[in-house]
Design an enzyme around this catalytic site. Structure first.
Site, mmCIF file in Angstrom:
data_model
loop_
_atom_site.group_PDB
_atom_site.id
_atom_site.type_symbol
_atom_site.label_atom_id
_atom_site.label_comp_id
_atom_site.label_asym_id
_atom_site.label_seq_id
_atom_site.Cartn_x
_atom_site.Cartn_y
_atom_site.Cartn_z
ATOM 1 N N ASP B 59 0.773 -1.251 0.115
ATOM 2 C CA ASP B 59 0.106 0.041 0.041
ATOM 3 C C ASP B 59 0.863 1.513 -0.033
ATOM 4 O O ASP B 59 1.079 1.923 1.018
ATOM 5 C CB ASP B 59 -0.922 0.064 1.300
ATOM 6 C CG ASP B 59 -2.051 1.211 1.259
ATOM 7 O OD1 ASP B 59 -2.032 1.854 0.131
ATOM 8 O OD2 ASP B 59 -2.645 1.197 2.146
ATOM 9 N N LYS B 61 0.479 3.724 -2.202
ATOM 10 C CA LYS B 61 -0.103 5.064 -2.791
ATOM 11 C C LYS B 61 0.648 5.713 -3.533
ATOM 12 O O LYS B 61 0.928 7.082 -3.430
ATOM 13 C CB LYS B 61 -0.887 5.687 -1.747
ATOM 14 C CG LYS B 61 -1.882 5.247 -0.887
ATOM 15 C CD LYS B 61 -2.701 6.048 -0.140
ATOM 16 C CE LYS B 61 -3.797 5.118 0.674
ATOM 17 N NZ LYS B 61 -3.247 4.137 1.759
ATOM 18 N N ASP B 64 3.387 9.299 -8.771
ATOM 19 C CA ASP B 64 4.687 9.822 -9.590
ATOM 20 C C ASP B 64 4.452 9.804 -11.049
ATOM 21 O O ASP B 64 3.390 9.424 -11.498
ATOM 22 C CB ASP B 64 5.919 9.339 -9.083
ATOM 23 C CG ASP B 64 6.944 10.643 -8.763
ATOM 24 O OD1 ASP B 64 7.184 11.095 -9.614
ATOM 25 O OD2 ASP B 64 7.691 10.397 -7.940
ATOM 26 N N ILE B 65 5.390 10.395 -11.791
ATOM 27 C CA ILE B 65 5.450 10.319 -13.211
ATOM 28 C C ILE B 65 5.544 8.712 -13.541
ATOM 29 O O ILE B 65 5.920 7.931 -12.797
ATOM 30 C CB ILE B 65 6.670 11.163 -13.859
ATOM 31 C CG1 ILE B 65 7.693 10.953 -13.255
ATOM 32 C CG2 ILE B 65 6.262 12.613 -13.539
ATOM 33 C CD1 ILE B 65 8.969 11.572 -14.039
ATOM 34 N N ALA B 168 -11.818 -0.059 13.898
ATOM 35 C CA ALA B 168 -11.434 1.016 14.767
ATOM 36 C C ALA B 168 -11.883 2.359 14.138
ATOM 37 O O ALA B 168 -12.355 3.285 15.026
ATOM 38 C CB ALA B 168 -9.991 1.407 14.799
ATOM 39 N N GLN B 169 -12.046 2.374 12.836
ATOM 40 C CA GLN B 169 -12.767 3.598 12.152
ATOM 41 C C GLN B 169 -14.402 3.795 11.921
ATOM 42 O O GLN B 169 -14.846 4.477 11.496
ATOM 43 C CB GLN B 169 -12.043 4.108 10.772
ATOM 44 C CG GLN B 169 -10.769 4.094 10.776
ATOM 45 C CD GLN B 169 -10.046 4.214 9.447
ATOM 46 O OE1 GLN B 169 -10.454 5.012 8.493
ATOM 47 N NE2 GLN B 169 -9.090 3.460 9.196
ATOM 48 N N ALA B 173 -18.228 -4.696 8.994
ATOM 49 C CA ALA B 173 -17.792 -5.625 7.742
ATOM 50 C C ALA B 173 -18.773 -6.088 6.991
ATOM 51 O O ALA B 173 -19.101 -6.030 6.011
ATOM 52 C CB ALA B 173 -17.091 -6.866 8.354
ATOM 53 N N VAL B 174 -19.977 -6.173 7.668
ATOM 54 C CA VAL B 174 -21.150 -7.237 6.881
ATOM 55 C C VAL B 174 -21.689 -6.122 6.009
ATOM 56 O O VAL B 174 -22.352 -6.522 4.929
ATOM 57 C CB VAL B 174 -22.155 -7.651 8.181
ATOM 58 C CG1 VAL B 174 -23.401 -8.181 7.442
ATOM 59 C CG2 VAL B 174 -21.498 -8.683 8.628
#
Lengths: 211, 211
Positions: B59, B61, B64-65, B168-169, B173-174
């Protein structure tokens, strides 16, 4: 003081250190990107710093949520980096999280063809963001001096403009500085040269005489 | 096969390997981010792969070019990663450069407050981009199931939706799977648990029973 930044996009630790030492006299700072870090480990930052005495810019184009940006920034500054390049595109909270750890430089424009799709249409908003949160500097490409001029007019005077794209990509150092850039970033034209020191000196002289 | 991905956002090599081994039975894949790489080196990817036998998602992210994206991708896939997460907002040429090296997953939406500024207004264009270049999957946050549903309707059926933000956020899930997500990404609720294996098992059961 020099206005030249070396984009040290070589991937072997030994090459990186050798070239950096050869050309250091003509530089303001050295910029490193992920491929070198992946090849050499993050410790290359402090090694470069020790060998050259120059500021190191970590060009990681960080673009994550605030908490992850903060953690990446923490590790990068701990490793000895002086500046961290991040995308403004992820929003001001993500940038502010980096500023809590150290100096940030924001990408406001890019020059590859794909930049036309999302980045270039939002340049004005990215400049607004920069003016509000006051990073050390912004990145804008030298391949189009008229864009540098446009950005220089809009962005606060105390925010530096750093411009890649000079040399191999076709941008002119003198034109770019005249358009309002503060620093010129040069990569291949120096590190791929048979004599990197001579090539760096030549660009440095061009800047000193022309700007 | 499990639909659970562990976001292994711990920063010590030993912790990462221990937790990964404890919970592997309940996972489809493990996702790693820059802070772990900066702490442990890129070799942690192949170590995790060997110890767990699971796919590894880097991950990073990437944003860039095209040429730099390609180099980052090359080093990441060589290190053993199976998938690389990249930003779509740098444009399709930057993403295609990664696809030449391996499987890409594109960020089309993010959930932190700053995502409202640039990312969220461009979601439709980012989905179009995904439908055109056909990545393995896209990232869309679980914190707002109505957005997952919207994105599922617009994005091609053979493109997987991976959703962080469960636990936590606050995402469920379901609910997220019912909204159309293919995989659930869980971090803290597992790696910060006193008993990561029990916590992973519980989320896995929740998914199996509810979805």
């Amino acid at each position: 003081m020099s206005r030249l930044i070396l984009a040290l996009d070589v991937y072997e630790r030994e090459d990186a250190l050798r070239i950096a030492e050869e050309v250091r006299d003509y530089l303001w700072a050295i910029k490193v990107n992920w491929p070198l870090i992946l090849g050499s480990g993050i410790s290359i930052i402090s090694e470069l710093k020790e060998r050259t005495g120059l500021p190191i810019i970590a060009d990681f184009k960080v673009a994550d949520i605030p908490n992850t940006n903060r953690l990446i920034a923490k590790k990068t500054f701990e490793a000895g980096a002086d500046y961290l390049i991040a995308h403004g595109f992820v929003g001001r909270d993500s940038i502010k999280a980096i500023q809590e750890e150290g100096e940030v430089i924001i990408v406001v424009e890019m020059s590859h063809p794909g930049a036309k799709e999302f980045i270039q249409p939002t340049v004005d908003k990215l400049i607004e963001l920069a003016n509000e949160i006051k990073p050390f500097g912004i990145i804008a490409p030298a391949t189009r001096p008229e864009r540098v001029r446009y950005i220089r007019e809009k962005v606060d005077k105390d925010i530096k403009i750093l411009t890649p794209g000079v040399g191999a990509q076709g941008g002119s150092a003198v034109e770019t500085l005249k358009a309002g850039a503060d620093y010129i970033i040069v990569g291949r034209a120096i590190y791929k040269s048979k004599n990197p020191r001579e090539s760096a000196k030549k660009i440095w002289e061009e800047i000193e005489n022309g700007a």
